[in-house]
Design an enzyme around this catalytic site. Structure first.
Site, short mmCIF file in Angstrom:
data_model
loop_
_atom_site.label_atom_id
_atom_site.label_comp_id
_atom_site.label_asym_id
_atom_site.label_seq_id
_atom_site.Cartn_x
_atom_site.Cartn_y
_atom_site.Cartn_z
N ASN A 1 0.83 -1.22 0.00
CA ASN A 1 0.00 0.00 0.00
C ASN A 1 0.86 1.26 0.00
OD1 ASN A 1 0.98 0.06 2.56
ND2 ASN A 1 -1.00 0.12 3.61
N SER B 1 11.09 -10.85 14.56
CA SER B 1 12.27 -10.04 14.88
C SER B 1 12.95 -10.55 16.14
CB SER B 1 11.79 -8.61 15.11
OG SER B 1 12.78 -7.85 15.75
N TYR C 1 5.70 -2.25 19.00
CA TYR C 1 6.18 -2.93 17.79
C TYR C 1 6.63 -4.35 18.13
CZ TYR C 1 9.33 -4.59 14.23
OH TYR C 1 9.95 -5.40 13.30
N LYS D 1 4.89 -8.30 17.24
CA LYS D 1 5.53 -9.49 16.65
C LYS D 1 5.32 -10.71 17.55
CE LYS D 1 7.02 -7.60 12.97
NZ LYS D 1 6.51 -8.03 11.66
P1 NAD Z 1 9.52 -1.67 5.29
O1 NAD Z 1 8.70 -0.66 6.01
O2 NAD Z 1 10.63 -1.22 4.44
O3 NAD Z 1 8.56 -2.60 4.39
C1 NAD Z 1 7.25 -2.93 4.74
C2 NAD Z 1 6.40 -2.76 3.49
O4 NAD Z 1 5.06 -3.14 3.80
C3 NAD Z 1 6.36 -1.33 2.97
O5 NAD Z 1 6.55 -1.33 1.58
C4 NAD Z 1 4.96 -0.84 3.34
O6 NAD Z 1 4.48 0.11 2.42
C5 NAD Z 1 4.17 -2.14 3.31
N1 NAD Z 1 3.01 -2.20 4.20
C6 NAD Z 1 2.93 -1.87 5.51
N2 NAD Z 1 1.69 -2.08 5.99
C7 NAD Z 1 0.98 -2.57 4.94
C8 NAD Z 1 -0.38 -2.99 4.80
N3 NAD Z 1 -1.25 -2.95 5.82
N4 NAD Z 1 -0.80 -3.43 3.59
C9 NAD Z 1 0.06 -3.47 2.55
N5 NAD Z 1 1.34 -3.10 2.62
C10 NAD Z 1 1.79 -2.65 3.81
O7 NAD Z 1 10.05 -2.71 6.39
P2 NAD Z 1 11.13 -3.87 6.22
O8 NAD Z 1 12.38 -3.44 6.90
O9 NAD Z 1 11.19 -4.32 4.83
O10 NAD Z 1 10.49 -4.99 7.14
C11 NAD Z 1 9.69 -6.04 6.59
C12 NAD Z 1 9.19 -6.94 7.72
O11 NAD Z 1 10.30 -7.44 8.47
C13 NAD Z 1 8.30 -6.21 8.72
O12 NAD Z 1 7.31 -7.11 9.16
C14 NAD Z 1 9.25 -5.89 9.86
O13 NAD Z 1 8.58 -5.76 11.07
C15 NAD Z 1 10.15 -7.12 9.84
N6 NAD Z 1 11.47 -6.87 10.45
C16 NAD Z 1 12.28 -5.88 9.97
C17 NAD Z 1 13.52 -5.64 10.57
C18 NAD Z 1 14.43 -4.54 10.08
O14 NAD Z 1 15.39 -4.21 10.80
N7 NAD Z 1 14.23 -3.98 8.90
C19 NAD Z 1 13.95 -6.41 11.66
C20 NAD Z 1 13.10 -7.42 12.12
C21 NAD Z 1 11.87 -7.64 11.51
N1 UFG Z 2 22.55 3.55 17.74
C1 UFG Z 2 23.29 4.69 17.97
N2 UFG Z 2 22.93 5.85 17.33
C2 UFG Z 2 21.89 5.91 16.45
C3 UFG Z 2 21.14 4.72 16.21
C4 UFG Z 2 21.49 3.56 16.87
O1 UFG Z 2 24.23 4.68 18.76
O2 UFG Z 2 21.61 6.99 15.90
C5 UFG Z 2 22.94 2.28 18.40
C6 UFG Z 2 21.87 1.69 19.29
O3 UFG Z 2 21.95 2.21 20.59
C7 UFG Z 2 22.19 0.19 19.21
C8 UFG Z 2 22.75 0.02 17.80
O4 UFG Z 2 23.17 1.32 17.40
O5 UFG Z 2 23.20 -0.13 20.13
C9 UFG Z 2 21.75 -0.50 16.81
O6 UFG Z 2 20.57 0.30 16.83
P1 UFG Z 2 19.43 0.19 15.71
O7 UFG Z 2 18.38 1.21 16.05
O8 UFG Z 2 20.03 0.25 14.36
O9 UFG Z 2 18.88 -1.30 15.89
P2 UFG Z 2 18.22 -2.00 17.17
O10 UFG Z 2 19.04 -3.21 17.45
O11 UFG Z 2 17.97 -1.06 18.25
O12 UFG Z 2 16.78 -2.41 16.59
C10 UFG Z 2 16.65 -3.06 15.33
C11 UFG Z 2 15.30 -2.70 14.72
C12 UFG Z 2 14.19 -3.25 15.55
C13 UFG Z 2 14.38 -4.72 15.72
C14 UFG Z 2 15.73 -5.01 16.31
C15 UFG Z 2 15.98 -6.48 16.42
O13 UFG Z 2 15.15 -1.30 14.65
O14 UFG Z 2 12.98 -3.04 14.89
O15 UFG Z 2 16.74 -4.44 15.49
O16 UFG Z 2 15.75 -7.09 15.20
F1 UFG Z 2 13.43 -5.18 16.55
#
Ligand code: NAD
Ligand code: UFG
Length: 335
Positions: free
Chosen positions: A33, A125, A150, A154
């Protein structure tokens, strides 16, 4: 040829996984979306692989669009990436997060059940482990103790999937617990592009490198780690994307199950490690200053990824230098 529905196909992880799927001869049916992505990602994916995605624009909360997709395509398996992912936003807007991340999955599961499609890969995650008591983290470690909506969303979906499988053992489900994906596809066409000021480390460093942001704030240097800064398990986005191919192979050879895998490299790197590696591979200096800890952050989080190696024959191929180089290449191309 197998038809795979990829929800959230234009997002960071979805787009890279679509590339892997298409390159491995899966048909991709995509849903997004654009709540957190751009439409032009579709064309970029198609350019990289020179193949088409059958795309539907819509919301996973909308049962009608899901019905339409399942009616018009013989879906074999769903990879679900559609969710909101900002930790900070989720604290401010818990209802939005639970609706978009939990209700939407229930809608998807209802439609999958109606069409008797029971193969699913769900994006969870490492955050579900809360503050881990044992490192490296295995899949057997206790989950819970999440510190924001968040993370809790999950955890709830994982619980729903476990209940679903318990009710009907013919469901065939993989829950992937991602650690910290960074980097980009080598083409530099797709990558991570957060809206506004990035909350995560690598996108922030990239913007300091390009001069868009002045200085990285290192959130605390008094953690119980080798240099006092937070330690995480960073994984190259293409290694993460490829794991979904191994996951599909696993599901193809299974008549039902609920399988949980950590996806990380198994190595922990500190914030200072990331800064120094980024500087070295890209030949520049990252300005930073140490500030207060960020609330909810933990000392260390890294995976024991041996279950995925044993069961899926999957392991990572890229190292931290590759991750830092590819992340920076991408932001330079889109600048
Ligand atoms: P992202 O935001 O880049 O991608 C998510 C996509 O889903 C986007 O394109 C958004 O437009 C779409 N979307 C969101 N809600 C929607 C809905 N209701 N209907 C249709 N489309 C929708 O995020 P990402 O980093 O690609 O993460 C993908 C998945 O992996 C997520 O479930 C996220 O929670 C999980 N995840 C991500 C990370 C990370 O660090 N990136 C870590 C752990 C888990
Ligand atoms: N950090 C900084 N400065 C910044 C951003 C981050 O020092 O501006 C540090 C944080 O304190 C942490 C490390 O960098 O020690 C990584 O931080 P991120 O925000 O990049 O990642 P997190 O591990 O906090 O969280 C990420 C995703 C979450 C997910 C988690 C585990 O953002 O959604 O990894 O998968 F849940």
């Amino acid at each position: 040829m197998m038809n795979v529905l990829v929800t959230g196909c234009c997002g960071y992880i979805g787009s890279h996984t679509c590339v892997e799927l298409l390159e491995n001869n899966y048909n991709v049916i995509g849903l997004d979306n654009f709540s957190n992505s751009k439409r032009d990602v579709l064309g970029k994916i198609e350019n990289i692989v020179n193949k088409k995605i059958k795309f539907y624009e819509g919301d996973m909360l909308d049962k009608d669009i899901l019905n339409k997709i399942f009616l018009e395509n013989k879906i074999d398996l769903v990879v679900d990436f559609a969710a909101y992912k900002s930790v900070g936003d989720s604290v401010a807007k818990p209802i939005d997060y639970y609706v978009n991340n939990v209700s939407s999955v229930l809608t998807l599961l209802q439609v999958m059940k109606e069409y008797n499609v029971k193969n699913l890969i769900f994006s969870s995650s490492a955050t579900v482990y809360g503050n881990p008591s044992v490192l490296p983290i295995t899949e057997e470690c206790e989950v819970g103790g999440t510190t924001n909506p968040y993370g809790t969303s999950k955890l709830y979906v994982e619980g729903i999937l476990k209940d679903l499988y318990a009710s009907d053992n013919s469901w065939n489900i993989i829950i992937f617990r991602y650690f910290n994906p960074i980097g980009a596809h080598k083409s530099g066409l797709i990558g991570e592009e957060p809206n506004g000021i990035p909350a995560n480390l690598m996108p922030y460093i990239c913007k300091v490198a390009t001069g868009e942001l002045e200085c990285l704030r290192v959130f605390g240097d008094d953690y119980n780690t080798k240099d006092g800064t937070g330690v995480r398990d960073y994984i190259h986005i293409m290694d993460l994307a490829r794991a979904h191919i191994n996951g599909i192979e696993k599901l193809k050879n299974s008549n039902g199950g609920l399988f949980i895998y950590n996806l990380g490299t198994g190595k922990g790197y500190s914030v200072m490690d990331i800064i120094h590696t980024f500087e070295k591979v890209n030949g520049l200096t990252i300005k930073y200053k140490v500030v207060e800890r960020r609330s909810g952050d933990i000392d260390s989080c890294y995976a024991d990824a041996s279950k995925a190696l044993k069961d899926l024959k999957w392991s990572t191929q890229y190292d931290l230098a590759d991750m830092c180089r590819d992340a920076y290449d991408y932001v330079n191309k889109i600048k």
